[in-house]
Design a protein around this motif. Structure first.
Motif: not given
Length: 306
Positions: A32-36, A75-81, A150-153, A269-276
């Motif tokens: 299996g896989a986990v998504i987001d 790369v989510h902007a609304d939650h941390l992964t 740009p990274a959306c799949v 702000l926390p999401s982007i710098q962690v998720n990238i």
């Protein structure tokens, strides 16, 4: 849970961020896989928790599923992964679209991220448009759908070869929302409404019965329950932003006007710098504490902040 001759799917809704995470597996092999996956984050206190991610791993354990992948739609902007924790616990590989390199180029100077690995190096695999991989015996096709970022799949699980006319399942990320709600914003750095429209039309060119699984839901007016599963046919008939008959010019005009009125996501702000960095936090400093950054955009002379 959805299951036929294709994948088994369990959805996990995080109401604080309106995010849907998924556990997806092949019933035949139990791979299996986990998504987001979501990392529970309290922005007021800076506290991180793993309650949501643990619920997914508990479900995988109950189903006897071995995880091979943790898949990010963008790369989510609304939650941390929570991807790195799931990787640590299961050995699953973290994958994302290769457009993450462009997102990193945009945001690395914003946060002065000197420790960010180049060329998406924090991720285990960068998917190309049209690339295929397997989850057990399930054949998965990657669709690059930029515009929101740009990274959306999207990850499209194809019908089994024994059922060439079967229904596919597509995990669409933020490319589109429920058919009674609309579409995502296109004003983030690297986003573009023209590009988003074309990505959506590509998605909606799939067979009408194709199942689309959302990454977010906000309850459309008049709907009392959260929802996250739609079809291509429902989107083409009902989506107020992109249903059949809505032109690219219509969409761009609407999206431009709408986006100009939207405030930044609470966890941007926390999401982007962690998720990238594939969910990796900065290293602890000498006092043993990890710190995230808040860039200051001064509307006063710089001397006033000194």
């Amino acid at each position: 849970m959805a299951m036929d001759s294709g994948p088994a799917i369990r959805a996990f809704f995080d109401e604080p961020t309106n995010t849907v995470s998924y556990l997806v597996w092949d019933p035949a092999t139990k791979r299996g896989a986990v998504i987001d996956p979501v990392l529970d984050w309290d922005n007021r206190s800076g506290e991180a928790d793993l309650k949501s991610a643990r619920a997914i791993l508990d479900a995988a354990r109950d189903e006897g599923v071995t995880l091979d992948w943790v898949l990010e739609t963008h790369v989510h902007a609304d939650h941390l992964t929570a991807s790195p924790w799931i990787k640590r616990e299961t050995g699953a590989r973290i994958g994302i679209g290769e457009g993450v390199k462009q997102v990193q180029t945009i945001f690395r100077p914003v946060f002065n991220l000197q420790d960010m690995l180049p060329e998406g190096g924090d991720f285990d695999h960068l998917f190309r448009d049209g690339e295929r991989f397997r989850i057990g015996t399930l054949d998965v096709e990657v669709m690059h759908l930029p515009g929101h970022t740009p990274a959306c799949v999207a990850y499209r699980i194809l019908p089994p070869q024994s059922e060439p006319k079967g229904v596919s399942d597509v995990f669409v990320g933020d490319t589109i929302f429920m058919h009674d709600y609309g579409t995502a914003r296109a004003d983030f750095p690297g986003g573009d409404a023209h590009t988003l429209y074309r990505s959506i039309r590509r998605l909606l060119s799939l067979p009408p019965e194709t199942r689309l699984w959302m990454c977010h839901d906000y309850k459309a007016p008049g709907r009392d329950a959260f929802a996250w599963q739609s079809t291509v046919a429902e989107q083409r008939a009902q989506n107020p932003h992109v249903k059949d008959g809505k032109t690219e010019e219509d969409f761009v005009a609407f999206r431009t006007q709408r986006d100009a009125k939207l405030s930044a996501p609470t966890l941007l702000l926390p999401s982007i710098q962690v998720n990238i960095r594939a969910g990796r936090f900065p290293a602890a400093e000498a006092n043993g504490v990890r710190y995230l950054k808040i860039p200051v955009k001064a509307k006063v002379p710089d001397a006033a902040l000194s």
